[in-house]
Scaffold this active site. Sequence first.
Site, PDB file in Angstrom:
ATOM      1  N   HIS A 134      -6.134  -4.225  -1.918  1.00  0.00           N
ATOM      2  CA  HIS A 134      -5.668  -3.230  -1.167  1.00  0.00           C
ATOM      3  C   HIS A 134      -5.830  -2.078  -1.701  1.00  0.00           C
ATOM      4  O   HIS A 134      -5.913  -1.852  -2.908  1.00  0.00           O
ATOM      5  CB  HIS A 134      -3.895  -3.575  -1.232  1.00  0.00           C
ATOM      6  CG  HIS A 134      -3.037  -2.795  -0.230  1.00  0.00           C
ATOM      7  ND1 HIS A 134      -2.787  -1.575  -0.729  1.00  0.00           N
ATOM      8  CD2 HIS A 134      -2.417  -3.139   0.852  1.00  0.00           C
ATOM      9  CE1 HIS A 134      -1.855  -1.184   0.217  1.00  0.00           C
ATOM     10  NE2 HIS A 134      -1.773  -2.085   1.202  1.00  0.00           N
ATOM     11  N   ASP A 209      -1.521  -7.774  -8.621  1.00  0.00           N
ATOM     12  CA  ASP A 209      -0.882  -7.365  -7.595  1.00  0.00           C
ATOM     13  C   ASP A 209      -0.247  -8.486  -6.682  1.00  0.00           C
ATOM     14  O   ASP A 209      -1.067  -9.186  -6.039  1.00  0.00           O
ATOM     15  CB  ASP A 209      -1.700  -6.578  -6.677  1.00  0.00           C
ATOM     16  CG  ASP A 209      -1.063  -5.913  -5.255  1.00  0.00           C
ATOM     17  OD1 ASP A 209       0.133  -6.328  -4.972  1.00  0.00           O
ATOM     18  OD2 ASP A 209      -1.885  -5.378  -4.500  1.00  0.00           O
ATOM     19  N   GLN A 212       1.795 -10.100  -2.124  1.00  0.00           N
ATOM     20  CA  GLN A 212       1.686 -11.308  -1.184  1.00  0.00           C
ATOM     21  C   GLN A 212       1.791 -12.522  -1.562  1.00  0.00           C
ATOM     22  O   GLN A 212       1.675 -13.678  -0.886  1.00  0.00           O
ATOM     23  CB  GLN A 212       0.354 -11.083  -0.322  1.00  0.00           C
ATOM     24  CG  GLN A 212       0.098  -9.913   0.160  1.00  0.00           C
ATOM     25  CD  GLN A 212       0.571  -9.435   1.456  1.00  0.00           C
ATOM     26  OE1 GLN A 212       1.063 -10.443   2.093  1.00  0.00           O
ATOM     27  NE2 GLN A 212       0.752  -8.016   2.052  1.00  0.00           N
ATOM     28  N   LYS A 235       8.748  -6.715   1.633  1.00  0.00           N
ATOM     29  CA  LYS A 235       7.778  -7.992   2.115  1.00  0.00           C
ATOM     30  C   LYS A 235       8.598  -9.500   1.714  1.00  0.00           C
ATOM     31  O   LYS A 235       8.112 -10.550   2.022  1.00  0.00           O
ATOM     32  CB  LYS A 235       6.510  -8.255   1.417  1.00  0.00           C
ATOM     33  CG  LYS A 235       5.846  -6.903   1.664  1.00  0.00           C
ATOM     34  CD  LYS A 235       4.030  -7.033   1.304  1.00  0.00           C
ATOM     35  CE  LYS A 235       3.414  -5.674   1.336  1.00  0.00           C
ATOM     36  NZ  LYS A 235       3.258  -5.262   2.538  1.00  0.00           N
ATOM     37  N   CYS A 376      -5.205  -1.446   5.079  1.00  0.00           N
ATOM     38  CA  CYS A 376      -5.382  -0.681   3.793  1.00  0.00           C
ATOM     39  C   CYS A 376      -6.152  -1.711   2.690  1.00  0.00           C
ATOM     40  O   CYS A 376      -6.214  -1.610   1.477  1.00  0.00           O
ATOM     41  CB  CYS A 376      -4.130  -0.741   3.170  1.00  0.00           C
ATOM     42  SG  CYS A 376      -2.661   0.183   4.089  1.00  0.00           S
TER      43      CYS A 376
END
Lengths: 418, 146
Positions: A134, A209, A212, A235, A376
Amino acid sequence: MTYDGFDVEKIRKDFPVFSRELPDGRPLVYLDSGNSSQKPNQVIETMRDHFALHYSNVGRAMHVLGAESTDAYENARDKVAGFIGAPSRDEVVFTKNASEALNLVAYSFGNPASTDPRFTLGPGDEIVISEMEHHSNIVPWQLLVQRTGATLKWFGVTGDGRLDYDPGLITERTKIVSIAHQSNVLGTVNPVAAVAARAHEVGALVLLDASQSVPHHPVDVAGLGADLVAFTGHKMVGPSGIGVLWGRAEVLEAMPPFLGGGEMIEAVWMDRSTYAPIPHKFEAGTPPIVEAIGLGAAVDYLTGVGMEAVEAHERTLTAYALDALREVPGLRLIGPDTLEERGGTLSFTLEGIHPHDVGQILDDQFGVAVRVGHHCARPLHLRFGIPATTRASFYLYNTTGEIDALVRGLHHVQKVFA
Amino acid sequence: MIGESMYQELILEHYKHPQGRGLREPYDAEVHHVNPTCGDEITLRVKVGDAGKILDVSYDGQGCSISQAAASVLHELATGSTVEETLSVVDEFTRLMQGRGKVEADEEVLGDAVAFAGVAKFPARVKCALLSWMAYKDAVVRSAAT
């Protein structure tokens, strides 16, 4: 669909948005949770209750409301720590989102305020990321190499959407490896353990990261192999405005402060300051108080459902969607077409039809909310030679019926442009 | 339903069979415009003859049906017209697109471009429709400066 008490219809009743209709009586088919998730009553009510009855600033007010607010805020930290298996609550730093958490780490490097050799950075030193990141895990590192003269390197991505992992890319000069746990476009889950083992061999730090992954899988930060993990509240059925940086205590302690201000200090003179212990060292200013408390409620909600059940449900949806999308002529899946090491995010192109047209007709005609564009992750799209994709992403409240609606919508889109 | 009113037959026809597409010589000015929010882009050339007559508008680009069809319609409207006439069409088209669906289109001025009236109701797509038209305006200004 039931796994040990998991009942998607019951879960949908917790989310008020699913009781509304879109204009013209269209039902809402929300397949954009990878972008941001919907919120259950439990989160909405907890935040409402705090605003209404318990609100005050945290960490400084000597009165009942101050104590209640501080308790609730710090209690949220305990909940998050428990949710991700953090060995200590002090390892959970609240930020405003995952981007801020990633930037916080990037700004720890090449800062003269830190003498720890792991965080010194200059020409000849290397930072390793990947082509599937991202923008929030690319741009902070580009800015860092501009400031310091270090070199940015990256793993490529294979044609089937896997990390093209080359251990040789991580060298004695690598100071940090920062990659996505799960890609926000491909759905690919990356081989964190192998990457981390190699990085630690050369003394480099590992940042994940996990924006997700934490919302969709049981994640145990202590067992991942990473030193630092970033994710975001909105999220994972929580509010926006709150994110998390988890780090091993010893690493966070070695990092210099990021933002200066109230709450992050121990003592201040006119010419110097000393800093509060972690996590407060990284929480300058009045934090997003009610947002943190909302995230605590989100974590309680997900724990109540059970993250194994969430994962299993999304796996069923993903298997169903992979089969269904295979039947759509001219559809090209960008990402793994098997269930191995992938989550419930499916991006694709339709031959001859621009994703913006796909998204518009899905929304206008069928109430199907997907995301269209480069999500993104422009370099990843350039890698596949396409400007944009259509992305469907699933969560605990989605059903196979909604995937049927998506597929019906795609057939209609193709009819319009035939 | 709302969406079908945006995807008028004329728009789909121009998208499937773009008129005048491809960059051609000779030209007086060439511009490249992008829409950073969606990645749509267009390269556009104009050739202006005596008395401000538009001899050719040639273009190449990529993007959604709205942006590509708008470029095709622009080519048809502008070629053979004059700078002055076309700039007033551009102004009217811009007024329509920025009117949030509340502006009555002047069909006399707009001709086929009136088919884009439905797009004005979708703020996210207005830039798609305007991309080539803004590029054209830019190119005409630049050609006059040379």
